[in-house]
Design a protein around this motif. Sequence first.
Motif, PDB file in Angstrom:
ATOM      1  N   ASN A  76       9.188   5.568  10.580  1.00  0.00           N
ATOM      2  CA  ASN A  76       7.894   5.878  10.617  1.00  0.00           C
ATOM      3  C   ASN A  76       7.348   5.979   9.267  1.00  0.00           C
ATOM      4  O   ASN A  76       6.594   5.449   8.568  1.00  0.00           O
ATOM      5  N   GLY A  77       7.779   6.921   8.769  1.00  0.00           N
ATOM      6  CA  GLY A  77       7.597   7.412   7.209  1.00  0.00           C
ATOM      7  C   GLY A  77       7.960   6.294   6.287  1.00  0.00           C
ATOM      8  O   GLY A  77       7.204   6.131   5.376  1.00  0.00           O
ATOM      9  N   GLN A  78       9.236   5.964   6.455  1.00  0.00           N
ATOM     10  CA  GLN A  78       9.613   4.797   5.469  1.00  0.00           C
ATOM     11  C   GLN A  78       8.781   3.562   5.667  1.00  0.00           C
ATOM     12  O   GLN A  78       8.156   3.100   4.459  1.00  0.00           O
ATOM     13  N   LYS A  79       8.469   3.168   6.675  1.00  0.00           N
ATOM     14  CA  LYS A  79       7.741   1.832   6.974  1.00  0.00           C
ATOM     15  C   LYS A  79       6.198   1.938   6.362  1.00  0.00           C
ATOM     16  O   LYS A  79       5.504   1.133   5.836  1.00  0.00           O
ATOM     17  N   LEU A  80       5.760   3.334   6.565  1.00  0.00           N
ATOM     18  CA  LEU A  80       4.266   3.539   6.181  1.00  0.00           C
ATOM     19  C   LEU A  80       4.309   3.429   4.508  1.00  0.00           C
ATOM     20  O   LEU A  80       3.618   2.929   3.885  1.00  0.00           O
ATOM     21  N   GLY A  81       5.331   4.202   3.935  1.00  0.00           N
ATOM     22  CA  GLY A  81       5.658   3.949   2.715  1.00  0.00           C
ATOM     23  C   GLY A  81       5.840   2.641   1.981  1.00  0.00           C
ATOM     24  O   GLY A  81       5.289   2.334   0.867  1.00  0.00           O
ATOM     25  N   ASP A  82       6.191   1.807   2.682  1.00  0.00           N
ATOM     26  CA  ASP A  82       6.590   0.342   2.285  1.00  0.00           C
ATOM     27  C   ASP A  82       5.161  -0.301   1.926  1.00  0.00           C
ATOM     28  O   ASP A  82       5.389  -1.189   1.366  1.00  0.00           O
ATOM     29  N   CYS A  83       4.379   0.059   3.030  1.00  0.00           N
ATOM     30  CA  CYS A  83       3.070  -0.831   3.128  1.00  0.00           C
ATOM     31  C   CYS A  83       1.728  -0.214   2.395  1.00  0.00           C
ATOM     32  O   CYS A  83       0.855  -0.692   2.717  1.00  0.00           O
ATOM     33  N   LEU A  84       2.030   0.972   1.898  1.00  0.00           N
ATOM     34  CA  LEU A  84       1.110   1.830   1.402  1.00  0.00           C
ATOM     35  C   LEU A  84      -0.296   0.969   0.339  1.00  0.00           C
ATOM     36  O   LEU A  84      -1.398   1.059   0.583  1.00  0.00           O
ATOM     37  N   ASN A  85       0.516   0.370  -0.423  1.00  0.00           N
ATOM     38  CA  ASN A  85      -0.392  -0.618  -1.271  1.00  0.00           C
ATOM     39  C   ASN A  85      -1.051  -1.717  -0.791  1.00  0.00           C
ATOM     40  O   ASN A  85      -2.068  -2.289  -1.470  1.00  0.00           O
ATOM     41  N   GLU A  86      -0.778  -2.060   0.568  1.00  0.00           N
ATOM     42  CA  GLU A  86      -1.409  -3.238   0.956  1.00  0.00           C
ATOM     43  C   GLU A  86      -2.678  -2.794   1.975  1.00  0.00           C
ATOM     44  O   GLU A  86      -3.310  -3.308   2.618  1.00  0.00           O
ATOM     45  N   LEU A  87      -2.765  -1.394   2.240  1.00  0.00           N
ATOM     46  CA  LEU A  87      -3.846  -0.956   3.005  1.00  0.00           C
ATOM     47  C   LEU A  87      -4.908  -0.747   2.733  1.00  0.00           C
ATOM     48  O   LEU A  87      -5.202  -0.501   1.498  1.00  0.00           O
ATOM     49  N   PRO A  88      -6.178  -1.298   3.618  1.00  0.00           N
ATOM     50  CA  PRO A  88      -7.308  -1.280   3.227  1.00  0.00           C
ATOM     51  C   PRO A  88      -7.991   0.494   2.970  1.00  0.00           C
ATOM     52  O   PRO A  88      -7.246   1.237   3.765  1.00  0.00           O
ATOM     53  N   VAL A  89      -9.075   0.486   2.456  1.00  0.00           N
ATOM     54  CA  VAL A  89      -9.483   1.855   2.115  1.00  0.00           C
ATOM     55  C   VAL A  89      -9.679   2.502   3.682  1.00  0.00           C
ATOM     56  O   VAL A  89      -9.746   3.698   3.872  1.00  0.00           O
ATOM     57  N   GLN A  90     -10.220   1.443   4.413  1.00  0.00           N
ATOM     58  CA  GLN A  90     -10.664   2.254   5.785  1.00  0.00           C
ATOM     59  C   GLN A  90      -9.452   2.837   6.254  1.00  0.00           C
ATOM     60  O   GLN A  90      -9.444   3.910   7.163  1.00  0.00           O
ATOM     61  N   ILE A  91      -8.385   2.396   6.376  1.00  0.00           N
ATOM     62  CA  ILE A  91      -7.125   2.747   7.219  1.00  0.00           C
ATOM     63  C   ILE A  91      -6.743   4.007   6.116  1.00  0.00           C
ATOM     64  O   ILE A  91      -6.059   4.860   6.877  1.00  0.00           O
ATOM     65  N   MET A  92      -6.682   3.869   4.899  1.00  0.00           N
ATOM     66  CA  MET A  92      -6.594   5.174   4.217  1.00  0.00           C
ATOM     67  C   MET A  92      -7.237   6.269   4.532  1.00  0.00           C
ATOM     68  O   MET A  92      -6.731   7.454   4.494  1.00  0.00           O
TER      69      MET A  92
END
Length: 354
Positions: A193-209
């Motif tokens: 979970n931690g690794q996968k979240l780190g991998d997609c951080l730059n693609e996340l919209p502001v609402q999800i962040m």
Amino acid sequence: MSQSSENNPVPTLGVLMEQANAQYRIFDLGRRIQTISKSEFDKIELNQKPYPYPIQKKARFAFVFWDKSDSPTHRKNPFIWFLQFELDEMGLLKQQQRDHYISLVIKELGNKLIAQGTHNSDKLDNHPYSFTPDQHRLAMFNAKVKVELKQPASMYYEHVQSYFYGALDSDKWQDLTVQGIADYCARINDEQNGQKLGDCLNELPVQIMGSLAASLEHVEIGVSLTEKLIEMQNQFLQQGDREQVINSLRCMAGSQSKTLLTEQVIKLLSSEEAEEEALYIVIAGRLWHLLNDEKVLMAYFEKVATHGNKNLFAGLFSDLVAVPEVRQALLSLVRNPNRPDAISVAIGRVFGRA
């Protein structure tokens, strides 16, 4: 204890649970959602130590309990009391309020806590010591309770996991639920979970962040994810995206690396983000422990003292000096003859000397 408690003793909440044959957990819900041990809470109730995580001069916590004889599969719906009591100037529980609440419980339910719970008592439902957590906090609390009691996550968890693992289209973010994101964050160190979240951080919209920040700030995260959040935050700094800078800082609140977090906070305090009140509020509310570092303490309060909002210093100082973990650091600041002039002037206002 107070004199009234000595003349007419009432049991602690812990003793009340034991008498009802109940097992229980205590969760602080004031600053970051975290457990308080039974032994520590006993001392808090008996005024042997101040409440560790006060918020707005109140102790705000949840009491979660269930029958001791229940098997793990029968703990899916434990009873929950959301309670808040005022604190005195020393951070101790106001015993009169605690005693009053326990007397209400005893009067209404006696030793039938488990059989009746609190749902059949209007007086308990409407007592003055209850509060309702906001949506994000309630979702994260529910997620952490399930982890603590070794219960499965909600039905929304796997969908969120699939999204962060890249099994769903990135534009499907609107299908994610607050509870599902909270469950994922509560299990950030499970599987990948931690690794996968780190991998997609730059693609996340502001609402999800924003939703991630509201949940991830309450859990411990590893060094690798911290480094990726810092890398992303630095990009937001360059872009001048202040909302995302704050979101990423909240996500790092529970980082295992105090060194990385300290360095990044010092960097933020020297950036244009220091104009944002939200930065100071997040540090006070979620990263208060960093203020035990004198360099952070000085940089933080000098910036607060020179902020355009002249009421900000007094509000944050009053809030933080009530937190036992950093109280001595703040009192040392008051006594420090080498503090910056701006801090001296602001402290003078707080204590009525200017």
